[in-house]
Design a protein around this motif. Structure first.
Motif, mmCIF file in Angstrom:
data_model
loop_
_atom_site.group_PDB
_atom_site.id
_atom_site.type_symbol
_atom_site.label_atom_id
_atom_site.label_comp_id
_atom_site.label_asym_id
_atom_site.label_seq_id
_atom_site.Cartn_x
_atom_site.Cartn_y
_atom_site.Cartn_z
ATOM 1 N N HIS A 1 0.819 -1.221 0.000
ATOM 2 C CA HIS A 1 0.000 0.000 0.000
ATOM 3 C C HIS A 1 0.851 1.269 0.000
ATOM 4 C CE1 HIS A 1 -3.668 2.288 0.596
ATOM 5 N NE2 HIS A 1 -3.018 2.999 1.488
ATOM 6 N N GLU A 2 1.929 1.270 0.754
ATOM 7 C CA GLU A 2 2.728 2.485 0.899
ATOM 8 C C GLU A 2 3.992 2.506 0.044
ATOM 9 O OE1 GLU A 2 1.693 3.433 5.501
ATOM 10 O OE2 GLU A 2 2.558 1.486 5.002
ATOM 11 N N THR A 3 4.141 1.502 -0.822
ATOM 12 C CA THR A 3 5.331 1.485 -1.681
ATOM 13 C C THR A 3 4.983 1.334 -3.157
ATOM 14 O OG1 THR A 3 5.633 -0.906 -1.333
ATOM 15 C CG2 THR A 3 6.907 0.584 0.097
ATOM 16 N N THR A 4 4.288 0.265 -3.522
ATOM 17 C CA THR A 4 4.176 -0.080 -4.940
ATOM 18 C C THR A 4 2.753 -0.167 -5.486
ATOM 19 O OG1 THR A 4 4.220 -2.464 -4.443
ATOM 20 C CG2 THR A 4 6.353 -1.374 -4.821
ATOM 21 N N LEU A 5 1.750 0.165 -4.701
ATOM 22 C CA LEU A 5 0.358 0.035 -5.135
ATOM 23 C C LEU A 5 0.085 0.920 -6.353
ATOM 24 C CD1 LEU A 5 -2.405 -1.243 -4.557
ATOM 25 C CD2 LEU A 5 -2.918 0.747 -3.152
ATOM 26 N N GLY A 6 -0.106 0.304 -7.494
ATOM 27 C CA GLY A 6 -0.423 1.029 -8.718
ATOM 28 C C GLY A 6 0.768 1.645 -9.434
ATOM 29 N N THR A 7 1.955 1.556 -8.868
ATOM 30 C CA THR A 7 3.129 2.175 -9.482
ATOM 31 C C THR A 7 4.196 1.157 -9.886
ATOM 32 O OG1 THR A 7 4.063 2.601 -7.291
ATOM 33 C CG2 THR A 7 2.829 4.404 -8.337
ATOM 34 N N THR A 8 3.970 -0.096 -9.571
ATOM 35 C CA THR A 8 4.941 -1.107 -9.969
ATOM 36 C C THR A 8 4.557 -1.738 -11.294
ATOM 37 O OG1 THR A 8 6.205 -3.026 -9.221
ATOM 38 C CG2 THR A 8 3.879 -3.080 -8.781
ATOM 39 N N ILE A 9 5.554 -2.140 -12.024
ATOM 40 C CA ILE A 9 5.334 -2.897 -13.252
ATOM 41 C C ILE A 9 5.418 -4.381 -12.921
ATOM 42 C CG2 ILE A 9 6.264 -3.370 -15.564
ATOM 43 C CD1 ILE A 9 7.285 -0.359 -15.381
ATOM 44 N N GLY A 10 6.303 -4.733 -11.991
ATOM 45 C CA GLY A 10 6.404 -6.118 -11.550
ATOM 46 C C GLY A 10 7.625 -6.354 -10.688
ATOM 47 N N ASN A 11 7.577 -7.451 -9.968
ATOM 48 C CA ASN A 11 8.728 -7.866 -9.176
ATOM 49 C C ASN A 11 9.774 -8.496 -10.091
ATOM 50 O OD1 ASN A 11 7.894 -7.201 -6.520
ATOM 51 N ND2 ASN A 11 6.543 -8.974 -6.499
ATOM 52 N N LEU A 12 11.030 -8.182 -9.840
ATOM 53 C CA LEU A 12 12.129 -8.765 -10.601
ATOM 54 C C LEU A 12 12.789 -9.908 -9.847
ATOM 55 C CD1 LEU A 12 13.708 -5.477 -11.968
ATOM 56 C CD2 LEU A 12 12.096 -7.023 -13.119
ATOM 57 N N GLY A 13 12.651 -9.922 -8.528
ATOM 58 C CA GLY A 13 13.222 -11.007 -7.752
ATOM 59 C C GLY A 13 13.207 -10.724 -6.274
ATOM 60 N N MET A 14 13.429 -11.796 -5.521
ATOM 61 C CA MET A 14 13.546 -11.714 -4.069
ATOM 62 C C MET A 14 14.758 -12.529 -3.671
ATOM 63 S SD MET A 14 9.591 -12.175 -3.016
ATOM 64 C CE MET A 14 8.399 -11.409 -4.108
ATOM 65 N N THR A 15 15.582 -11.960 -2.807
ATOM 66 C CA THR A 15 16.788 -12.643 -2.354
ATOM 67 C C THR A 15 16.931 -12.474 -0.849
ATOM 68 O OG1 THR A 15 18.188 -10.690 -2.673
ATOM 69 C CG2 THR A 15 17.991 -12.201 -4.553
#
Length: 155
Positions: free
Chosen positions: A73-87
């Protein structure tokens, strides 16, 4: 739109997310069975009672999902294109039924894309703590983010 645009992320910025969440036995049972995870540490109270934990553990992938979900909600809601990865996913302490999670996100880095105008890459470090401030989960997540529409030359 609650998410932040690429230009609004600054290295070292820490976001203390307003949403908190208590994890219930039903949450854990539903998630474990829906994801086909038959681990008795998650779904069998009698089995778990005789382990070193003495009770069922919350499925770590549920913990990871809630941690990242709280951050959206406070970071990527509606502004992200997609996740690239998690490490660097870590679970340094157990989470049990009835524990409540709070989450903070640190911006590790943010930069414009070298190959895509109007887009950029943000690396986050998410950290989840239970009610006694014990760290129960952390991970780094990289996301492809939208730049502010004015930055793309469109309105």
């Amino acid at each position: 739109m609650a998410g932040l645009w690429l230009e609004e992320f600054n290295e070292g910025q820490v976001i203390h997310h307003a949403i908190t969440r208590t994890v219930t036995e039903a949450d854990n049972m539903f998630f474990s069975t829906q994801t086909m995870n038959p681990q008795p540490l998650h779904i069998d109270r009698h089995f778990a009672a005789v382990t070193e934990w003495g009770q069922p553990l919350v499925n770590s992938l549920l913990t990871l999902g809630i941690m990242i979900g709280i951050s959206v909600h406070e970071t990527t809601l509606g502004t992200t294109i997609g996740n690239l990865g998690m490490t660097d996913v870590k679970f340094p302490a157990p989470l049990f039924h009835g524990d409540s999670l709070r989450v903070e996100t640190e911006v590790v880095s943010a930069r414009a894309s070298r190959s895509h105008t109007g887009k950029g890459i943000v690396e986050f470090e998410h950290r989840a703590y239970k009610q006694d401030d014990t760290l129960v989960a952390s991970c780094r997540r990289t996301a492809l983010m939208r730049a502010r529409p004015e930055a793309e030359g469109t309105i």
